[in-house]
Scaffold this motif. Sequence first.
Motif, short mmCIF file in Angstrom:
data_model
loop_
_atom_site.label_atom_id
_atom_site.label_comp_id
_atom_site.label_asym_id
_atom_site.label_seq_id
_atom_site.Cartn_x
_atom_site.Cartn_y
_atom_site.Cartn_z
N ASN A 54 0.78 -1.07 -0.07
CA ASN A 54 0.06 0.01 0.01
C ASN A 54 0.68 1.28 0.20
OD1 ASN A 54 -2.75 -0.99 0.21
ND2 ASN A 54 -1.86 -2.04 2.28
N ASN A 55 2.11 1.23 -0.60
CA ASN A 55 2.63 2.35 -0.71
C ASN A 55 3.56 2.68 0.68
OD1 ASN A 55 2.69 2.62 -3.46
ND2 ASN A 55 0.92 3.72 -3.18
N GLN A 56 3.36 2.02 1.71
CA GLN A 56 3.91 2.18 3.06
C GLN A 56 5.07 1.70 3.18
OE1 GLN A 56 0.47 1.08 5.60
NE2 GLN A 56 -0.25 3.11 5.52
N ASN A 58 4.68 7.02 3.61
CA ASN A 58 4.06 6.70 2.13
C ASN A 58 4.90 7.35 1.22
OD1 ASN A 58 1.96 6.56 0.00
ND2 ASN A 58 0.65 5.92 1.31
N THR A 113 -5.15 3.94 7.03
CA THR A 113 -5.26 4.73 6.31
C THR A 113 -3.75 4.85 5.56
OG1 THR A 113 -4.18 6.51 7.58
CG2 THR A 113 -6.60 6.38 7.83
N ASP A 114 -3.65 5.94 4.42
CA ASP A 114 -2.46 6.04 3.61
C ASP A 114 -1.25 6.15 4.72
OD1 ASP A 114 -3.74 5.56 1.32
OD2 ASP A 114 -4.05 7.99 0.88
N THR A 115 -1.43 6.69 5.77
CA THR A 115 -0.19 6.99 6.70
C THR A 115 -0.31 6.35 8.08
OG1 THR A 115 -1.21 9.26 7.48
CG2 THR A 115 0.23 9.46 5.75
#
Length: 199
Positions: A30-32, A45, A94-96
């Motif tokens: 997830n780009n993390q 992220n 979440t994204d972050t």
Amino acid sequence: VYRINTNLGYLLIGTLSSNAGEVYMDENLNNQICIVDGVNAYIYNHSLAPNLTIQTLSGTLIPNYVAYHNTFFLFGNGNTSGNGAAWYAYSFSTDTTIVQATQLALQTKPDYAIAVKRIPSQSANVLVFGTAVCEVHQQVGGILNYQRVNSVSVDYGCLNVSTIDAADQFIAWLGVNEFNSPVIMVYSGQGATSISTDG
């Protein structure tokens, strides 16, 4: 913490709370990128503006090791008092941010769960490192997500998480238990073997 691009240019993305010791990181799908420094866990992220976000973790977790496995960030616990036998699986929130999905524990001996590593060539299995024992846990899904494989354990723990490394078929570490001096251990999926003497 800096991000280096393909032209060797760099960009500061944030500062860790610690200023000494080992740092570990791994990436999910997830780009993390999760970074742990023995004090906090941080999420970077790489699809967003450069920034490190400190994560809210379980009250007994001191994140000293992180590894990605089948959608989870798995945390070793630097807590060597109280509930240090616990290790944790965190998932995307979440994204972050990430959120605790499961708290598990070493069960074979009273011990501290200092690291978790995916077993190469065994897609559902991880090796949970204590200071005097290692256990194989299998991802089973459901509420618990992971379950100890009751028929297998390694009677050597890990002296220092910075000695853990893996190749395509093996995990190696500096092993020790309450009865023996340190030796280099290798786990191949078929069991553990000492490949050195204590000398």
